[in-house]
Design a protein around this motif. Sequence first.
Motif, PDB file in Angstrom:
ATOM      1  N   TYR A  34     -46.868 -61.689  -7.644  1.00 48.95           N
ATOM      2  CA  TYR A  34     -46.171 -62.765  -6.917  1.00 48.95           C
ATOM      3  C   TYR A  34     -45.037 -63.268  -7.801  1.00 48.95           C
ATOM      4  CZ  TYR A  34     -45.361 -67.370  -4.786  1.00 48.95           C
ATOM      5  OH  TYR A  34     -44.793 -68.492  -4.202  1.00 48.95           O
ATOM      6  N   ASN A  35     -43.827 -63.198  -7.279  1.00 42.22           N
ATOM      7  CA  ASN A  35     -42.648 -63.706  -7.990  1.00 42.22           C
ATOM      8  C   ASN A  35     -41.932 -64.718  -7.113  1.00 42.22           C
ATOM      9  OD1 ASN A  35     -42.981 -62.046 -10.303  1.00 42.22           O
ATOM     10  ND2 ASN A  35     -41.947 -60.343  -9.285  1.00 42.22           N
ATOM     11  N   SER A  36     -41.699 -65.915  -7.675  1.00 43.01           N
ATOM     12  CA  SER A  36     -40.996 -66.960  -6.933  1.00 43.01           C
ATOM     13  C   SER A  36     -40.021 -67.678  -7.876  1.00 43.01           C
ATOM     14  CB  SER A  36     -42.002 -67.960  -6.363  1.00 43.01           C
ATOM     15  OG  SER A  36     -41.357 -68.982  -5.644  1.00 43.01           O
ATOM     16  N   PRO A  37     -38.749 -67.710  -7.512  1.00 46.68           N
ATOM     17  CA  PRO A  37     -38.131 -67.078  -6.338  1.00 46.68           C
ATOM     18  C   PRO A  37     -38.107 -65.558  -6.488  1.00 46.68           C
ATOM     19  CG  PRO A  37     -36.451 -67.998  -7.763  1.00 46.68           C
ATOM     20  CD  PRO A  37     -37.758 -68.419  -8.360  1.00 46.68           C
ATOM     21  N   GLY A  38     -37.934 -64.891  -5.373  1.00 43.98           N
ATOM     22  CA  GLY A  38     -37.992 -63.443  -5.410  1.00 43.98           C
ATOM     23  C   GLY A  38     -36.656 -62.788  -5.685  1.00 43.98           C
ATOM     24  N   LYS A  39     -36.712 -61.532  -6.089  1.00 39.35           N
ATOM     25  CA  LYS A  39     -35.504 -60.740  -6.292  1.00 39.35           C
ATOM     26  C   LYS A  39     -35.056 -60.075  -4.995  1.00 39.35           C
ATOM     27  CE  LYS A  39     -36.561 -59.653 -11.138  1.00 39.35           C
ATOM     28  NZ  LYS A  39     -36.809 -58.564 -12.121  1.00 39.35           N
ATOM     29  N   HIS A  40     -35.997 -59.805  -4.139  1.00 39.06           N
ATOM     30  CA  HIS A  40     -35.690 -59.125  -2.876  1.00 39.06           C
ATOM     31  C   HIS A  40     -35.730 -60.093  -1.691  1.00 39.06           C
ATOM     32  CE1 HIS A  40     -36.034 -55.165  -4.859  1.00 39.06           C
ATOM     33  NE2 HIS A  40     -37.048 -55.697  -5.528  1.00 39.06           N
ATOM     34  N   ASN A  41     -36.508 -61.156  -1.839  1.00 34.25           N
ATOM     35  CA  ASN A  41     -36.586 -62.202  -0.816  1.00 34.25           C
ATOM     36  C   ASN A  41     -36.204 -63.542  -1.456  1.00 34.25           C
ATOM     37  OD1 ASN A  41     -37.736 -60.577   1.434  1.00 34.25           O
ATOM     38  ND2 ASN A  41     -39.519 -60.445   0.087  1.00 34.25           N
ATOM     39  N   LYS A  42     -35.689 -64.433  -0.659  1.00 33.94           N
ATOM     40  CA  LYS A  42     -35.227 -65.717  -1.182  1.00 33.94           C
ATOM     41  C   LYS A  42     -36.372 -66.547  -1.744  1.00 33.94           C
ATOM     42  CE  LYS A  42     -32.927 -69.999   0.212  1.00 33.94           C
ATOM     43  NZ  LYS A  42     -32.268 -70.736   1.316  1.00 33.94           N
ATOM     44  N   ASP A  43     -37.482 -66.626  -0.983  1.00 37.27           N
ATOM     45  CA  ASP A  43     -38.568 -67.527  -1.384  1.00 37.27           C
ATOM     46  C   ASP A  43     -39.520 -66.875  -2.395  1.00 37.27           C
ATOM     47  OD1 ASP A  43     -37.763 -69.680   0.299  1.00 37.27           O
ATOM     48  OD2 ASP A  43     -38.556 -68.557   2.019  1.00 37.27           O
ATOM     49  N   TYR A  44     -39.979 -65.695  -2.101  1.00 35.94           N
ATOM     50  CA  TYR A  44     -40.929 -65.035  -3.022  1.00 35.94           C
ATOM     51  C   TYR A  44     -41.000 -63.546  -2.706  1.00 35.94           C
ATOM     52  CZ  TYR A  44     -44.216 -65.030   0.893  1.00 35.94           C
ATOM     53  OH  TYR A  44     -44.806 -64.825   2.118  1.00 35.94           O
ATOM     54  N   ASP A  45     -41.396 -62.771  -3.716  1.00 37.91           N
ATOM     55  CA  ASP A  45     -41.732 -61.357  -3.551  1.00 37.91           C
ATOM     56  C   ASP A  45     -43.240 -61.208  -3.753  1.00 37.91           C
ATOM     57  OD1 ASP A  45     -39.086 -60.734  -3.192  1.00 37.91           O
ATOM     58  OD2 ASP A  45     -38.767 -60.073  -5.272  1.00 37.91           O
ATOM     59  N   LEU A  46     -43.843 -60.412  -2.902  1.00 38.00           N
ATOM     60  CA  LEU A  46     -45.285 -60.161  -2.997  1.00 38.00           C
ATOM     61  C   LEU A  46     -45.511 -58.668  -2.820  1.00 38.00           C
ATOM     62  CD1 LEU A  46     -48.165 -61.387  -3.186  1.00 38.00           C
ATOM     63  CD2 LEU A  46     -48.145 -61.521  -0.683  1.00 38.00           C
ATOM     64  N   TYR A  47     -46.189 -58.054  -3.802  1.00 34.61           N
ATOM     65  CA  TYR A  47     -46.381 -56.610  -3.703  1.00 34.61           C
ATOM     66  C   TYR A  47     -47.566 -56.131  -4.552  1.00 34.61           C
ATOM     67  CZ  TYR A  47     -43.621 -56.671  -8.079  1.00 34.61           C
ATOM     68  OH  TYR A  47     -43.151 -56.935  -9.339  1.00 34.61           O
ATOM     69  N   SER A  48     -48.006 -54.914  -4.217  1.00 38.90           N
ATOM     70  CA  SER A  48     -49.047 -54.222  -4.981  1.00 38.90           C
ATOM     71  C   SER A  48     -48.407 -53.084  -5.752  1.00 38.90           C
ATOM     72  CB  SER A  48     -50.127 -53.669  -4.047  1.00 38.90           C
ATOM     73  OG  SER A  48     -50.961 -52.742  -4.722  1.00 38.90           O
ATOM     74  N   LEU A  49     -48.902 -52.812  -6.951  1.00 42.06           N
ATOM     75  CA  LEU A  49     -48.363 -51.740  -7.776  1.00 42.06           C
ATOM     76  C   LEU A  49     -48.990 -50.380  -7.460  1.00 42.06           C
ATOM     77  CD1 LEU A  49     -48.226 -53.610 -11.204  1.00 42.06           C
ATOM     78  CD2 LEU A  49     -46.336 -53.134  -9.624  1.00 42.06           C
ATOM     79  N   GLY A  50     -49.834 -50.316  -6.464  1.00 40.24           N
ATOM     80  CA  GLY A  50     -50.441 -49.041  -6.080  1.00 40.24           C
ATOM     81  C   GLY A  50     -51.607 -48.655  -6.969  1.00 40.24           C
ATOM     82  N   ALA A  51     -52.002 -47.389  -6.858  1.00 35.60           N
ATOM     83  CA  ALA A  51     -53.208 -46.927  -7.547  1.00 35.60           C
ATOM     84  C   ALA A  51     -53.057 -46.923  -9.071  1.00 35.60           C
ATOM     85  CB  ALA A  51     -53.572 -45.523  -7.064  1.00 35.60           C
ATOM     86  N   ASP A  52     -51.834 -46.653  -9.587  1.00 32.84           N
ATOM     87  CA  ASP A  52     -51.653 -46.565 -11.038  1.00 32.84           C
ATOM     88  C   ASP A  52     -51.423 -47.916 -11.701  1.00 32.84           C
ATOM     89  OD1 ASP A  52     -49.171 -47.100 -10.043  1.00 32.84           O
ATOM     90  OD2 ASP A  52     -48.138 -45.464 -11.084  1.00 32.84           O
ATOM     91  N   GLY A  53     -51.213 -48.985 -10.913  1.00 25.28           N
ATOM     92  CA  GLY A  53     -51.007 -50.305 -11.494  1.00 25.28           C
ATOM     93  C   GLY A  53     -49.689 -50.455 -12.211  1.00 25.28           C
ATOM     94  N   GLN A  54     -48.722 -49.569 -11.938  1.00 22.74           N
ATOM     95  CA  GLN A  54     -47.414 -49.627 -12.580  1.00 22.74           C
ATOM     96  C   GLN A  54     -46.327 -49.581 -11.506  1.00 22.74           C
ATOM     97  OE1 GLN A  54     -47.158 -46.435 -15.397  1.00 22.74           O
ATOM     98  NE2 GLN A  54     -48.928 -47.130 -16.597  1.00 22.74           N
ATOM     99  N   GLU A  55     -45.193 -50.140 -11.840  1.00 24.61           N
ATOM    100  CA  GLU A  55     -44.096 -50.167 -10.879  1.00 24.61           C
ATOM    101  C   GLU A  55     -43.561 -48.768 -10.613  1.00 24.61           C
ATOM    102  OE1 GLU A  55     -41.024 -52.911 -11.736  1.00 24.61           O
ATOM    103  OE2 GLU A  55     -42.347 -54.674 -11.809  1.00 24.61           O
ATOM    104  N   GLY A  56     -43.129 -48.554  -9.362  1.00 19.58           N
ATOM    105  CA  GLY A  56     -42.622 -47.252  -8.974  1.00 19.58           C
ATOM    106  C   GLY A  56     -43.761 -46.297  -8.624  1.00 19.58           C
ATOM    107  N   GLY A  57     -43.441 -45.034  -8.566  1.00 28.47           N
ATOM    108  CA  GLY A  57     -44.446 -44.020  -8.265  1.00 28.47           C
ATOM    109  C   GLY A  57     -44.340 -43.508  -6.842  1.00 28.47           C
ATOM    110  N   GLU A  58     -45.078 -42.455  -6.588  1.00 28.24           N
ATOM    111  CA  GLU A  58     -45.100 -41.839  -5.274  1.00 28.24           C
ATOM    112  C   GLU A  58     -46.542 -41.656  -4.814  1.00 28.24           C
ATOM    113  OE1 GLU A  58     -43.024 -38.167  -5.616  1.00 28.24           O
ATOM    114  OE2 GLU A  58     -41.049 -39.098  -5.928  1.00 28.24           O
ATOM    115  N   GLY A  59     -46.699 -41.417  -3.518  1.00 24.88           N
ATOM    116  CA  GLY A  59     -48.041 -41.208  -2.971  1.00 24.88           C
ATOM    117  C   GLY A  59     -48.893 -42.457  -3.123  1.00 24.88           C
ATOM    118  N   ASP A  60     -50.107 -42.295  -3.663  1.00 24.95           N
ATOM    119  CA  ASP A  60     -50.998 -43.439  -3.867  1.00 24.95           C
ATOM    120  C   ASP A  60     -50.455 -44.410  -4.912  1.00 24.95           C
ATOM    121  OD1 ASP A  60     -52.676 -42.323  -2.020  1.00 24.95           O
ATOM    122  OD2 ASP A  60     -54.087 -41.491  -3.475  1.00 24.95           O
ATOM    123  N   ASN A  61     -49.585 -43.930  -5.792  1.00 24.10           N
ATOM    124  CA  ASN A  61     -49.027 -44.778  -6.850  1.00 24.10           C
ATOM    125  C   ASN A  61     -47.816 -45.573  -6.390  1.00 24.10           C
ATOM    126  OD1 ASN A  61     -50.934 -43.705  -8.627  1.00 24.10           O
ATOM    127  ND2 ASN A  61     -49.591 -42.015  -9.207  1.00 24.10           N
TER     128      ASN A  61
END
Length: 202
Positions: free
Chosen positions: A169-196
């Motif tokens: 959770y990031n507030s204020p967000g970089k992609h949205n004005k109020d906040y960004d909310l996201y999951s890092l996927g299966a690897d727990g790191q930013e980026g990736g493909e498939g399950d990651n």
Amino acid sequence: QVRYRTYDGHADTSHYSCNGVTGGFDSDFNLDNSLKREQVGFLERNIMTVNIIKLKKMGANSMVKTAKNGFSLLELLVVLVILGLVISIAAPQLFEQMGGAKKDTATIQIEKIGSILDLYRLNIGRYPSQDEGLDALVKAPANVGSRWKGPYVKKKQTLLDPWGNSYVYNSPGKHNKDYDLYSLGADGQEGGEGDNQDITNW
């Protein structure tokens, strides 16, 4: 083996015993010895036929008993080989479907948390700050007073993604004005493909 009844040391061919079965010939017919031997042979063949039928029944019963008791070692090995082949074919597809289901679950959870954050904003007048984070939905932050109507989620585990990691959770967000909310996927790191691959609210 045919045995005859004896009288005074002489065989009485009109009475005999063969394999426990006794019989006799009627002397009134005055049959000769060859005819008697033919009858005895016929009787022996009948007894042999009966014994063969009994043996076949015993064999069939033994097979049924074996089937009831369980499978043979060879049958078990065949079943294990077949199961191994099925698993080797189906496992990759199953894991792929499981991974896709987790990503779908994460997308739904992000939308649900977004709705809860909107409710929090209605009560407090703002979204949680960066320092307060998503914990503000579980425990009241300082200086919000009676405006906090939570807890907004019953369990903190609700704020974990399907891989057991906390949503970012990031507030204020970089992609949205109020906040960004996201999951890092299966690897727990930013980026990736498939399950990651990251699952986001933008």
